[in-house]
Design a protein around this motif. Structure first.
Motif, short mmCIF file in Angstrom:
data_model
loop_
_atom_site.label_atom_id
_atom_site.label_comp_id
_atom_site.label_asym_id
_atom_site.label_seq_id
_atom_site.Cartn_x
_atom_site.Cartn_y
_atom_site.Cartn_z
N PHE B 10 59.28 42.83 70.20
CA PHE B 10 59.17 43.87 71.24
C PHE B 10 59.98 43.48 72.46
CE2 PHE B 10 55.37 44.26 68.72
CZ PHE B 10 55.15 45.63 68.64
N ASP B 13 57.95 47.69 76.12
CA ASP B 13 57.23 48.68 75.32
C ASP B 13 58.01 49.10 74.08
OD1 ASP B 13 55.30 48.66 77.22
OD2 ASP B 13 56.09 50.40 78.33
N GLN B 15 59.83 48.63 70.56
CA GLN B 15 59.82 47.74 69.40
C GLN B 15 61.21 47.69 68.80
OE1 GLN B 15 56.74 48.52 66.54
NE2 GLN B 15 57.03 46.52 65.58
#
Lengths: 290, 234, 212, 334
Positions: B10, B13, B15
């Protein structure tokens, strides 16, 4: 005024400038590699000065001999500081690093104040009042020793960075941080080592400076500022630049003091700084960023 | 030799990698194929210990190295030739090679490795006293590979080794990788030239939006319609 | 610079930064003026720095006259040893011939050997003297009576230089006189005013060279 | 983003803000002289911190020499008062352009010649030091002997000449702090504020997006300098004495900066909270150490330093952002 006066003052300025240059070199090395501005630089030097003063008072060891152990002590101090407190701050914004180091500076200076009180202290070596006369020029003996030691330490440091594997690795970190990670250098350890070396420079400079001047717990900020002026004039991150900057500032202040009123001499150091920033923003010997 | 299981990475926020699993067998050339932003460089950075916020397992030579710092990963024999070459521009060529040999595992072998890489890239011997920043792009890429070899790796990850090089030099670079593999070195290859890298690879993975969407031998993927249309423009 | 009717020429006026750590330029500049005597206003640290520079630059003026603190302080005498001798300070001082001064000197020597009696001690003592005297005359601790008594103070048996302690309308002790005090062998001798003098001035001062 | 800022927690913030303001307005009726002085000090730092925050917090330009603008403000106003009897409010009208012009000179020199980051910060120190030594030699303002404002017993408070009791000074600095808060809020939510944030976050990108970064950085320096100059005017009339050694010193600059950093850089409320935390901390330490009879010189500062260290270690973004999140009063994405 006779020429010999100018000569006298200029020689004194060069020698003092060398010691200031060594102190500034520490700041320059740290910034050049770790990219952290050591706002506690002057306070670290004050620590070195007090170590020299106390050791001299207890054991009557000459500060020129003490230079090596004091540099070693400051090395350990700097290494530990970087490894413990500063490494997590490397990626933080500048103002955050600034606050950390200002807090450290406050703690160091006031701890010294608690231990030693506000009075000025000095060492009284056998040669504290000696001077050499060469023709019309009278040179302060302590300044000659201190200036020579500053050159020796700088040359040693220069050799370390050019010739040893560890020195090359530190330069590699400064050159290309990603590259250093790619080849598997332990960057955090090298940073700590660098901060240690920078601190050792300050330690050496401090133990020499007590030959020339007195120490009080609150002299730190003045020296930090002086170190800033010198390295930015000479070129932040450039080793010869720091010495050159030191000498330039030392001589400028001395001659300006002679020509104008001495109380305003540091104004001329700032004037030089401003001029250098305007015409060579990276300093006289600084490199432009790639 | 290298096994990745369910790797998630990550950035805040976002990925970047989602459950990536792959295998690199000893002696193989494994290619990773994918569009820009698919997560190829993130994968390499994660494997190399330069991106340490991750979940999942990265097993190299029997040890889970997930979250290890890069210097420990390198010292286990997992080398990297990074995107953009990442040479040390103000250090000389010789000094760059010195730095490559600073890993504890490689120090004793330094002299022998230096002979080997200089024999492989004679131009580096000629330029040994020159600052690395003054070399041409192809020479810098040779230096990056040579510097990596100085660390005595057992597996090298190549990230875009031919990027920005003239076509002829780029071909030479891939030829070099094949030679190294022939000498027993395992290779993980991320390469924009998909056709060539699939030809070289014994096994390949397609990475899309942080996920492995296709895996197979190089020949299989070359024949796959989806690969042909998406990456080979056929 | 104001011009006074004086039989002397002021050859130069040098201001320095009190935060400075190095006064070599200042001393070199002063030396170059060819001045015969040095008039200084400085604090303790600067006094020591200046003295050290005078020695190093091998310049002993005929006299050093200080109008401020620093040059007569115990720390100066102790740190500089034999190099501390010579400077003359123009300061409020005690009259060494007075009975009380001799008592104070003797008492200080007993309780704090090695500490020279100075104005701080004497003034603190005289403040207590004024308070005690006023209390005795007022006969009570009533603030108003005490204040009136203090205003009426007239002490002639005191320690500081001058005829005694008496306050004028503004509350100033206008009987106080300044003194000239010279450093000699780690002690302070009084040169002036005449009735308080216990030594003749040493002028010109001994050369710094060869004092070691 | 604009909609979120306006409609978001802003309305929820209005109530606590009103309560806080009311508490400040009525505070002088409930506190003793000592506490009133502390409150004045807190508001002074809150005001100056907000002024500094415009430059660093909003536009990302680190100034370590803000004492320059405080000093200019105080010297200009005090000189006009002592030499010509001109009161502080007219003096402020002179001080503001002078401070802004000095800021403009520094900004111009730095931004035109590519002096940025650490170099810029040190340039700002250099100018403050330059002023310190310069004023130390300026006989017109009494050089190093200091400039003193005449202090007389006043029968009643004179707001026009800013002569009077601490309560008057309290309300003046309170009004100034509220003014600065409103100004900062308006700036931040205006075009210029968005450009500043863009420059702070990524200057090359801002330039690529067509923002004239030079001009907006200049605005930031000038606005910040102008706002700061009032802190100087207040300082001169509150303390009645000025020494170049003190008003222009680096430690003055650092004092101004610590509050916003501790409170939370770039936030509206951070500088105010930071001033509370810092001054409150210093005074509490005073009281505690006094109570235990520990008046060792330096001991207080050591504790102070340790507290700073702990705050910066524990709360990298300052005190306000995490607190605001917890209270549901976040200022939106900045």
């Amino acid at each position: 005024m006779p020429l010999s006066v100018y000569l006298n003052v200029a020689v004194g300025g060069v020698l003092t400038g060398l010691v200031y240059g060594l102190m500034a070199l520490g700041l320059s090395v740290i910034f050049g590699v770790v990219r952290v501005v050591n706002f506690a630089h002057g306070e670290m030097m004050t620590v070195a000065m007090y170590i020299a003063i106390v050791t001299f008072a207890w054991f009557h060891l000459d500060p020129l001999i003490l230079l090596v152990p004091i540099a070693a002590v400051l090395f350990v101090f700097g290494y530990a500081l970087q490894a413990s407190l500063i490494n997590p701050f490397i990626t933080r914004p500048e103002h955050s690093q600034f606050l950390l180091l200002v807090a450290l500076a406050i703690i160091i200076a006031n701890t010294l104040l608690i231990i030693f009180g506000p009075d000025a202290r000095a060492v009284q070596t056998a040669y504290a009042y000696d001077s050499f006369q060469v023709g019309p020029v009278i040179v302060d003996a302590a300044k000659i020793y201190a200036g020579a030691a500053a050159i020796v330490v700088t040359v040693a440091l220069f050799a370390f960075f050019r010739l040893t594997l560890l020195g090359k690795a530190i330069r590699a970190c400064a050159d290309n941080h990603t590259g250093a990670l790619v080849v598997g250098l332990d960057v955090e350890r090298l940073y700590a080592l660098t901060f240690g070396l920078g601190a050792a420079c300050v330690g050496a400079a401090g133990s020499m400076l007590v030959l020339i001047t007195d120490a009080t717990p609150m002299v730190g900020p003045g020296y930090t500022l002086l170190a800033f002026v010198i390295v930015i004039t000479g070129g932040l991150g450039s080793m010869p630049g720091a010495l050159l900057g030191g000498v330039l500032i030392g001589v400028t202040e001395a001659i300006a003091g002679l020509l104008f009123t001495p109380s305003a001499k540091s104004m001329f150091a700032f004037a030089i700084l401003v001029l250098v920033l305007l015409f060579r923003p990276r300093g006289i010997l600084g490199k432009r960023p790639a | 030799m290298l096994r990745v299981e369910n790797l998630d990475v990550f950035y805040g926020d976002v990925q970047a990698l989602d459950g990536v699993s792959l295998d690199v067998e000893e002696g193989a050339i494994v290619a990773i194929v994918g569009a820009n932003g698919a997560g190829k460089t993130t994968l390499i950075r994660a494997l190399a210990g330069m991106q340490r916020e991750l979940r999942g397992r990265i097993v190299f030579r029997g040890r889970d190295i997930a979250g290890w710092p890069s210097h420990r990963v390198c010292n286990l024999g997992l080398g990297q030739v990074a995107e953009g070459r990442q040479v040390f521009p103000t250090l000389t060529v010789a000094e760059n090679l010195d730095i490559g040999a600073m890993l504890p595992r490689a120090r004793a072998l330094s002299a022998r490795n230096r002979e080997r890489v200089l024999a492989m890239f004679p131009v580096l011997a000629e330029r040994s006293r020159q600052a690395a920043g003054t070399l041409s792009g192809g020479e810098q890429q040779m230096l990056a590979i040579a510097r990596c070899l100085m660390g005595a790796p057992e597996l090298i990850m190549f990230d875009e080794p031919s990027l920005g090089l003239a076509p002829k030099i780029a071909l030479g670079m891939l030829e070099t990788i094949r030679e190294l593999n022939g000498d027993g070195l395992t290779c993980l290859l991320v390469e924009q030239n998909v056709a060539l890298s699939l030809k070289l690879a014994s096994r390949a993975y397609v990475l899309e939006n942080g996920r492995v969407t296709l895996a197979g031998s190089g020949a299989e993927l070359l024949a796959d319609d989806r690969v042909r249309s998406a990456y080979l423009g056929l | 610079m104001p011009i006074f009717e004086m039989p002397y020429v002021l050859v130069g006026d040098i201001a320095y930064d009190p935060a400075t750590h190095d006064l070599s330029v200042e001393v070199a500049k002063a030396k170059a003026t060819g001045a015969e005597a040095l008039l200084v206003i400085s604090r303790l640290n600067d006094a020591m720095l200046l003295t050290r520079e005078l020695v190093k630059q091998r310049w002993t003026p005929q006299g050093i006259m200080s109008l401020g603190p620093g040059w007569y302080e115990d720390q100066y005498l102790k740190t500089l040893g034999r190099l501390a001798d010579g400077p003359i300070s123009f300061i409020p001082w005690y009259d060494p011939h007075k009975k009380l001064s001799r008592m104070l000197e003797a008492e200080l020597a007993k309780t704090h050997p090695g500490v020279n009696l100075n104005t701080d001690h004497v003034y603190t003592f005289e403040a207590l003297l004024v308070a005690a005297d006023a209390y005795k005359r007022a006969g009570s601790s009533d603030p108003k009576a005490l204040a009136d008594a203090i205003r009426a103070t007239n002490i002639t048996d005191n320690a500081s230089v001058g005829p005694g302690i008496q306050f004028d309308a503004k509350g100033q002790n206008d009987k106080v006189r300044g003194a000239a005090v010279q450093n000699r062998g780690g002690k302070l001798v009084t040169l002036a005013p005449k009735q308080a003098a216990n030594a003749k001035p040493e002028w010109p001062m001994n050369s710094y060279l060869g004092r070691g | 983003m604009i909609a979120r800022l306006r409609a978001g927690p802003a309305s929820r913030r209005a109530i606590p803000l009103a309560i806080l303001l009311a508490a400040f307005v009525f505070a002088p009726f409930f506190v003793n002289d000592y506490l009133l002085t502390v409150l004045i000090l807190i508001l002074y730092f809150a005001y100056a911190g907000q002024a500094w925050n415009i430059m660093m917090g909003f536009a990302g330009q680190l100034s370590l020499g803000h004492a320059l603008y405080v000093g200019l403000g105080s010297y200009v106003a005090a000189t006009l008062f002592t030499h010509f009897g001109i009161g502080p409010w007219l003096g402020l009208l002179v001080a503001i352009p002078i401070a802004a012009a000095c800021g403009a000179v520094i900004g111009y020199l730095a931004f035109r010649f590519g002096v940025a980051g650490v170099y810029f910060a040190i340039l700002t120190i250099a100018f403050a030091e330059f002023a310190r030594i310069g004023f130390d030699h300026l006989d017109y303002v009494n050089a190093s002997s200091g400039l003193f404002l005449p202090v007389k017993q006043y029968a009643h408070n004179d707001l026009w000449l800013l002569r009077g009791d601490p309560t008057m000074f309290y309300y003046v600095i309170l009004a100034a702090t509220v003014f600065a808060f409103v100004l900062c809020r308006q700036l931040l939510h205006s075009r210029i504020g968005y450009f500043w944030l863009a420059i702070r976050e990524d200057e090359p990108a801002a330039r690529a997006a067509g923002i004239n970064t030079f001009r907006y950085k200049m605005y930031a320096v000038m606005v910040s300098a102008a706002v700061t100059s009032f802190a100087g005017v207040f300082y001169a009339f509150f303390y009645n004495n000025l020494f170049p050694e003190q008003v222009f010193s680096i430690s003055r600059s650092i004092e101004i900066i610590l509050g916003p950093i501790i409170g939370g850089i770039g936030t509206l409320f951070g500088p105010i909270l930071g001033a509370f935390v810092l001054t409150g901390l210093a005074e509490t330490l005073n009281a505690v150490m006094g109570a235990f009879g520990l008046d060792l010189p330096g001991a207080k500062q050591v504790f102070y330093g340790v507290c700073l260290l702990l705050v910066v270690l524990a709360l990298p973004d300052g005190v306000w952002p995490p607190l605001a999140r917890r209270l549901g009063l976040s200022e939106g994405k900045q």
